[in-house]
Design a protein around this motif. Structure first.
Motif, PDB file in Angstrom:
ATOM      1  N   GLY A  10      26.870   9.239  68.596  1.00 19.40           N
ATOM      2  CA  GLY A  10      28.301   8.965  68.442  1.00 19.40           C
ATOM      3  C   GLY A  10      28.632   7.674  67.742  1.00 19.40           C
ATOM      4  O   GLY A  10      28.176   7.413  66.620  1.00 19.40           O
ATOM      5  N   ARG A  11      29.392   6.853  68.465  1.00 17.28           N
ATOM      6  CA  ARG A  11      30.040   5.656  67.921  1.00 17.28           C
ATOM      7  C   ARG A  11      29.079   4.679  67.229  1.00 17.28           C
ATOM      8  O   ARG A  11      29.379   4.082  66.210  1.00 17.28           O
ATOM      9  CB  ARG A  11      30.748   4.973  69.097  1.00 17.28           C
ATOM     10  CG  ARG A  11      31.498   3.725  68.802  1.00 17.28           C
ATOM     11  CD  ARG A  11      32.239   3.306  70.059  1.00 17.28           C
ATOM     12  NE  ARG A  11      31.317   3.176  71.202  1.00 17.28           N
ATOM     13  CZ  ARG A  11      31.700   2.926  72.446  1.00 17.28           C
ATOM     14  NH1 ARG A  11      32.984   2.778  72.718  1.00 17.28           N
ATOM     15  NH2 ARG A  11      30.799   2.823  73.409  1.00 17.28           N
ATOM     16  N   GLY A  12      27.930   4.444  67.860  1.00 11.46           N
ATOM     17  CA  GLY A  12      26.929   3.600  67.198  1.00 11.46           C
ATOM     18  C   GLY A  12      27.116   2.110  67.350  1.00 11.46           C
ATOM     19  O   GLY A  12      26.596   1.329  66.552  1.00 11.46           O
ATOM     20  N   SER A  13      27.817   1.660  68.392  1.00 10.59           N
ATOM     21  CA  SER A  13      27.995   0.202  68.509  1.00 10.59           C
ATOM     22  C   SER A  13      26.709  -0.479  68.980  1.00 10.59           C
ATOM     23  O   SER A  13      26.393  -1.589  68.522  1.00 10.59           O
ATOM     24  CB  SER A  13      29.180  -0.142  69.420  1.00 10.59           C
ATOM     25  OG  SER A  13      28.885   0.104  70.764  1.00 10.59           O
ATOM     26  N   ASN A  14      25.954   0.149  69.861  1.00  8.63           N
ATOM     27  CA  ASN A  14      24.662  -0.446  70.240  1.00  8.63           C
ATOM     28  C   ASN A  14      23.689  -0.411  69.063  1.00  8.63           C
ATOM     29  O   ASN A  14      22.944  -1.371  68.831  1.00  8.63           O
ATOM     30  CB  ASN A  14      24.072   0.273  71.455  1.00  8.63           C
ATOM     31  CG  ASN A  14      24.664  -0.244  72.752  1.00  8.63           C
ATOM     32  OD1 ASN A  14      24.399  -1.379  73.148  1.00  8.63           O
ATOM     33  ND2 ASN A  14      25.508   0.560  73.393  1.00  8.63           N
ATOM     34  N   MET A  15      23.711   0.702  68.320  1.00  5.58           N
ATOM     35  CA  MET A  15      22.908   0.782  67.090  1.00  5.58           C
ATOM     36  C   MET A  15      23.231  -0.382  66.172  1.00  5.58           C
ATOM     37  O   MET A  15      22.334  -1.049  65.633  1.00  5.58           O
ATOM     38  CB  MET A  15      23.219   2.118  66.386  1.00  5.58           C
ATOM     39  CG  MET A  15      22.599   2.259  65.010  1.00  5.58           C
ATOM     40  SD  MET A  15      23.547   3.398  63.955  1.00  5.58           S
ATOM     41  CE  MET A  15      24.916   2.296  63.484  1.00  5.58           C
ATOM     42  N   ALA A 173      28.271  -6.521  77.195  1.00  8.14           N
ATOM     43  CA  ALA A 173      26.990  -6.911  77.799  1.00  8.14           C
ATOM     44  C   ALA A 173      25.845  -6.064  77.225  1.00  8.14           C
ATOM     45  O   ALA A 173      24.734  -6.563  77.018  1.00  8.14           O
ATOM     46  CB  ALA A 173      27.068  -6.761  79.317  1.00  8.14           C
ATOM     47  N   GLU A 174      26.114  -4.794  76.944  1.00  5.49           N
ATOM     48  CA  GLU A 174      25.088  -3.933  76.347  1.00  5.49           C
ATOM     49  C   GLU A 174      24.617  -4.518  75.014  1.00  5.49           C
ATOM     50  O   GLU A 174      23.420  -4.568  74.716  1.00  5.49           O
ATOM     51  CB  GLU A 174      25.643  -2.515  76.106  1.00  5.49           C
ATOM     52  CG  GLU A 174      25.972  -1.760  77.381  1.00  5.49           C
ATOM     53  CD  GLU A 174      26.419  -0.329  77.105  1.00  5.49           C
ATOM     54  OE1 GLU A 174      25.822   0.338  76.242  1.00  5.49           O
ATOM     55  OE2 GLU A 174      27.374   0.131  77.766  1.00  5.49           O
ATOM     56  N   HIS A 175      25.603  -4.948  74.211  1.00  7.17           N
ATOM     57  CA  HIS A 175      25.262  -5.465  72.877  1.00  7.17           C
ATOM     58  C   HIS A 175      24.452  -6.748  72.970  1.00  7.17           C
ATOM     59  O   HIS A 175      23.768  -7.130  72.028  1.00  7.17           O
ATOM     60  CB  HIS A 175      26.549  -5.700  72.080  1.00  7.17           C
ATOM     61  CG  HIS A 175      27.340  -4.449  71.862  1.00  7.17           C
ATOM     62  ND1 HIS A 175      28.661  -4.446  71.493  1.00  7.17           N
ATOM     63  CD2 HIS A 175      26.975  -3.148  72.004  1.00  7.17           C
ATOM     64  CE1 HIS A 175      29.080  -3.193  71.380  1.00  7.17           C
ATOM     65  NE2 HIS A 175      28.076  -2.391  71.691  1.00  7.17           N
TER      66      HIS A 175
HETATM   67  C1  GAR Z   1      26.970   3.228  75.508  1.00  5.53           C
HETATM   68  O1  GAR Z   1      27.833   2.731  76.500  1.00  5.53           O
HETATM   69  C2  GAR Z   1      25.643   3.639  76.106  1.00  5.53           C
HETATM   70  O2  GAR Z   1      25.226   2.801  77.148  1.00  5.53           O
HETATM   71  C3  GAR Z   1      25.976   5.002  76.628  1.00  5.53           C
HETATM   72  O3  GAR Z   1      26.793   5.593  75.637  1.00  5.53           O
HETATM   73  C4  GAR Z   1      27.498   4.564  74.963  1.00  5.53           C
HETATM   74  C5  GAR Z   1      27.231   4.700  73.488  1.00  5.53           C
HETATM   75  O4  GAR Z   1      28.043   3.825  72.761  1.00  5.53           O
HETATM   76  N1  GAR Z   1      24.804   5.784  76.857  1.00  5.53           N
HETATM   77  C6  GAR Z   1      24.724   6.740  77.754  1.00  5.53           C
HETATM   78  O5  GAR Z   1      25.662   7.059  78.468  1.00  5.53           O
HETATM   79  C7  GAR Z   1      23.381   7.422  77.839  1.00  5.53           C
HETATM   80  N2  GAR Z   1      23.404   8.455  78.814  1.00  5.53           N
HETATM   81  P1  GAR Z   1      27.622   3.397  71.306  1.00  5.53           P
HETATM   82  O6  GAR Z   1      27.377   4.698  70.518  1.00  5.53           O
HETATM   83  O7  GAR Z   1      28.826   2.653  70.774  1.00  5.53           O
HETATM   84  O8  GAR Z   1      26.401   2.554  71.395  1.00  5.53           O
END
Ligand code: GAR
Length: 210
Positions: A10-15, A173-175
């Motif tokens: 999806g969005r890809g912000s952690n990527m 915090a994830e980032h």
């Molecule tokens: C993030 O919050 C990640 O931790 C979560 O999906 C989101 C993806 O956002 N992952 C899960 O729920 C895995 N089961 P991102 O595409 O913007 O990174």
């Protein structure tokens, strides 16, 4: 630098956070490609804009989950992948695929594992009345969201929080912790052995929290 591929849905912000960290030549991992199971993932465009090759491998193009994962595995081989980072990859991977990559594949989950495995973590944390919530980076093992923990970050749950406000606080915090955890794995300072994370070359007072 460890050749690292990122799987998204999806969005890809952690990527994007991982790509940004790896843009520093001193970072021990380089991002060699992005693979999405969904053609409408916003992250695909973000990766390409940053010069990272991205490919779509849709589930619907394959007869079974196993065949889909085999196609992903072939794409990873084509990229010369050494490490895999799941970043919002929303599909369960098959056991043979996970076992092949075990110790070399990490995931970020939007909760303080082992609490709130699975989906809707922020809604469930609010419903439970948690006063602290957060995120976890862990090695991927066949059982969903159960692999050994590498890093975690906690954030407060505010009394007036909505699901969106809490999700945004956790995402920040994830980032922060995902690049930190990938760095440790790429350096060999965090590795998986006998179902646990073993840390080497770190100080006793290092916290590995966000
Ligand atoms: C993030 O919050 C990640 O931790 C979560 O999906 C989101 C993806 O956002 N992952 C899960 O729920 C895995 N089961 P991102 O595409 O913007 O990174």
């Amino acid at each position: 630098r460890k050749r690292t591929a990122i799987l998204i849905s999806g969005r890809g912000s952690n990527m994007t956070a991982l790509i940004a960290a790896a843009a520093n030549p001193d970072f021990p991992a380089e991002i060699v490609g992005v693979i999405s199971d969904r053609s409408d993932a916003a992250g695909i465009g973000l990766a390409i804009a940053r010069g990272i090759p991205a490919q779509v491998i849709p589930r619907a193009d394959h007869a079974s989950k196993e065949a889909h994962d085999a196609a992903i595995d072939a794409a990873l081989a084509g990229l010369g992948t050494e490490l895999v980072a799941l970043a919002g990859y929303m599909r369960l991977l098959t056991t043979p695929f996970v076992e092949k990559w075990q110790g070399r594949m990490i995931n970020i989950h939007p909760a303080l594992l082992p609490a709130f495995k699975g989906l809707d973590t922020h809604r469930r944390a609010l419903e439970t009345g948690m006063r602290i919530h957060g995120c976890t980076v862990h090695f991927v093992t066949p059982a969903m969201d159960e692999g050994p923990i590498i890093a975690q970050a906690a954030v407060p749950v505010l009394l007036g929080d909505s699901e969106d406000a809490l999700a945004a606080r956790v995402l920040k915090a994830e980032h922060h912790i995902y690049p930190m955890a990938l760095k440790l794995v790429a350096e060999g300072k965090a590795r998986m052995a006998e179902g646990r994370t073993v840390f080497t070359g770190l100080a006793e007072n290092d916290t590995l929290s966000g």
